[in-house]
Design an enzyme around this catalytic site. Structure first.
Site, PDB file in Angstrom:
ATOM      1  N   HIS A  76      65.755  58.200  56.153  1.00 32.76           N
ATOM      2  CA  HIS A  76      65.480  59.932  56.158  1.00 32.76           C
ATOM      3  C   HIS A  76      65.690  60.471  56.026  1.00 32.76           C
ATOM      4  O   HIS A  76      66.184  61.520  56.422  1.00 32.76           O
ATOM      5  CB  HIS A  76      64.833  59.414  58.278  1.00 32.76           C
ATOM      6  N   ASP A 143      69.971  64.493  67.157  1.00 34.13           N
ATOM      7  CA  ASP A 143      69.079  65.266  67.515  1.00 34.13           C
ATOM      8  C   ASP A 143      68.023  64.327  68.327  1.00 34.13           C
ATOM      9  O   ASP A 143      66.853  65.091  68.765  1.00 34.13           O
ATOM     10  CB  ASP A 143      68.805  66.813  66.527  1.00 34.13           C
ATOM     11  N   GLU A 260      73.872  74.288  70.396  1.00 37.36           N
ATOM     12  CA  GLU A 260      73.220  74.579  69.304  1.00 37.36           C
ATOM     13  C   GLU A 260      72.543  75.659  69.472  1.00 37.36           C
ATOM     14  O   GLU A 260      72.896  76.402  69.981  1.00 37.36           O
ATOM     15  CB  GLU A 260      72.341  73.415  69.273  1.00 37.36           C
TER      16      GLU A 260
END
Ligand SMILES: Cc1cc2nc3c(=O)[nH]c(=O)nc-3n(C[C@H](O)[C@H](O)[C@H](O)COP(=O)(O)OP(=O)(O)OC[C@H]3O[C@@H](n4cnc5c(N)ncnc54)[C@H](O)[C@@H]3O)c2cc1C
Length: 500
Positions: A76, A143, A260
């Site tokens: 990823h 996240d 955030e």
């Protein structure tokens, strides 16, 4: 580095675990970024134990023609960091194909509060599932939790809890690492500490992490999620900077557990799994009217026994903040519902065919003193045309939670912003988005903004030297000690030839 595998190097036991077929190789020849093309390893290794990996690395190290080895978690990365040309790619996930390697310890053995020993191939979502069965959770999360422990500890691991607990690499007690010489070493702050700190945020350069001991804390069951919309950048940034000072250790108010921030460059970017359609329409309208908007997402954790004070706590945190009147949104969520939020977005994007498209991401850590210049030059400059696809993150973090001894690089200033330009692009527009990404870097360079790349990608050694700055000499010293033949993680494009 050899471009072919010497036939006699593999001890019998592991030779059968290397796949050479086209399907297997194609599966590891690209990554989430979808930008890098034309790299292909020679084979894919599917180990069933740490010992298999030791044997593979030793074969490469002892061979007269060493070949490169790439540990691959979920691939990823965004710029080919886990994709190699030639050599062998290790499919780390195959270690999880048998039994899961997740062992929780709740005693204060070794002086640690609760912790979990996990195989580096495990996903954070798998770790979380197990720890929650014991009422525990890692202190700092991601996240998106479907990433491997080894892959994220090699880069840092940042999310909205990092202002309070530091990055994930700051919350590790111990590691098992197979060095580039094929030696399995257990390391911690006290034992083999040079390897421990080098491997944390070390971009896979010093060894393959096979186990990590991660700090845990009691898990909450519920979350109050708070969304605040701003139309003024000064007010938004000022509030974010204030909120991270409420870290529960300063004797001030108890603040959020997670913070955030987001930039909505235009109405297309207004999105959150927790907004209703009406709220999206309302925020989109204000975004269009003001030529952009900013969004703080905060979360405060609690459990049934503290539920009676939670609304008061939220009100107390929000007192004196400067969000736009009428643009405060509050939700009550389960802890797991909150933690899974990006996976929900993934499902949505997959349905629209928008997940498996190129992701020319750029992540930067920008000193607080220059964030207004960055905002003007990048959000009001480079991206002024609008039509940007993807998510833009912007939230401050305090350096006091980061250990300088780790390989992970961050700016000098006490407070810096994590900027995530998490852009997506259709293949036909990729060139244009890549140019914008370069323009952001040029803007920083030209205006002497000392931004550091997080999840860095450089091709030239001079750029890596600049990136690591005062940490470079140590980085090279550790490479010479633990991977002198530069066998490991060639996809990072740091060392291309042996150091001995
Ligand atoms: C949708 C999405 C959301 C994300 N969210 C976050 C986030 O919230 N916070 C954050 O910090 N990052 C986030 N990232 C970035 C992510 O943390 C990094 O890209 C990470 O490296 C990916 O993990 P992976 O398991 O896929 O690693 P890979 O891409 O497979 O590998 C990354 C690098 O680490 C090396 N490596 C892999 N496993 C090991 C190991 N066991 N030992 C040593 N080296 C190893 C590889 O060789 C490679 O160099 C996100 C990425 C995506 C795609």
């Amino acid at each position: 580095m050899s471009n072919s595998l010497p036939s006699d190097v593999f001890p019998l036991g592991i030779a059968t675990k290397i796949l050479f077929d086209d399907n297997a190789i194609t599966a590891v020849s690209s990554d989430f970024g979808g930008i890098i093309v034309g790299r292909r390893p020679l084979g894919v290794f599917c180990p069933s134990s740490e010992d298999d990996i030791v044997q593979l690395v030793r074969s490469a190290y002892e061979s007269p023609k060493p070949f490169s080895i790439t540990a691959r978690g979920r691939g990823h990365s965004d710029s080919g960091q886990s994709v190699s040309t030639g050599g062998i790619t290790i499919d780390m996930r195959s270690l999880a194909a048998g039994t899961q390697r997740i062992r929780i310890r709740v005693s204060s053995e070794n002086g640690y509060s609760p912790y979990v020993d996990v195989g580096a191939e495990q996903l954070w979502s798998e770790v979380m599932l197990e720890t929650l069965k014991n009422g525990l959770s890692p202190r700092t999360l991601l996240d998106y939790m479907d990433l491997t422990v080894g892959g994220t500890l090699s880069v840092g691991g940042l999310s909205g809890q990092a202002f309070r607990y530091g990055p994930q690499v700051q919350n590790v007690h111990e590691l098992d690492v197979i060095t580039g010489k094929g030696e399995l070493v257990t390391c911690s702050k006290k034992h083999n500490s040079d390897l421990f700190f080098a491997a944390l945020g070390g971009l896979g350069q010093f060894g393959i992490i096979t186990r990590a001991r991660i700090a845990l804390q009691p898990a909450p069951t519920k979350v109050k999620w708070v969304g605040l919309v701003y139309t003024d950048f000064e007010a938004f940034a000022g509030d974010e900077e204030y909120l991270i000072t409420l870290d529960g250790t300063t004797g001030k108010k108890k603040g959020f557990n997670y913070i955030e921030g987001f930039v909505f460059l235009d109405h297309n970017q207004v999105s959150s799994p927790f907004f209703s359609d009406e709220e999206v329409a309302k925020i989109s309208a204000v975004t269009s009217e003001h030529g952009g908007a900013y969004f703080i997402e905060g979360a405060i954790y609690y459990s049934d026994d503290t539920a009676f004070t939670i609304d008061q706590e939220v009100e107390s945190i929000l007192e004196g903040l400067h969000y736009t009147k009428g643009f405060k949104f509050i939700r009550e969520l389960s802890y797991t519902g909150f933690v899974d939020r990006v996976r929900c977005e993934e499902e949505k994007l997959r349905r629209f065919g928008l997940w498996d498209i190129p992701h020319p991401w750029l992540n930067l850590l920008v000193p607080k003193s220059r964030i207004h210049d960055f905002h003007e030059g990048v959000f009001k400059g480079v991206f002024k045309q609008g039509n940007t696809m993807g998510v833009i993150l912007i939230y401050p973090l305090g350096k006091n939670k980061w250990d300088e001894r780790m390989s992970l690089v961050f700016p000098e200033e006490e407070v810096f912003y994590k900027i995530g330009l998490l852009l997506s692009s259709f293949p036909v527009n990729l060139g244009c988005v890549l140019r914008q990404r370069d323009e952001v870097l040029r803007f920083c360079e030209k205006n002497k903004i000392e931004a550091k790349q997080y999840l860095p990608h450089y091709k030239k050694i001079e750029d890596w030297m600049k990136h690591f700055g005062s940490k470079w000499d140590r980085f090279v010293e550790m490479k010479k000690k633990y991977d002198p033949k530069a066998i490991l993680a060639p996809g990072q494009c740091i060392f291309s030839s042996p150091l001995v």
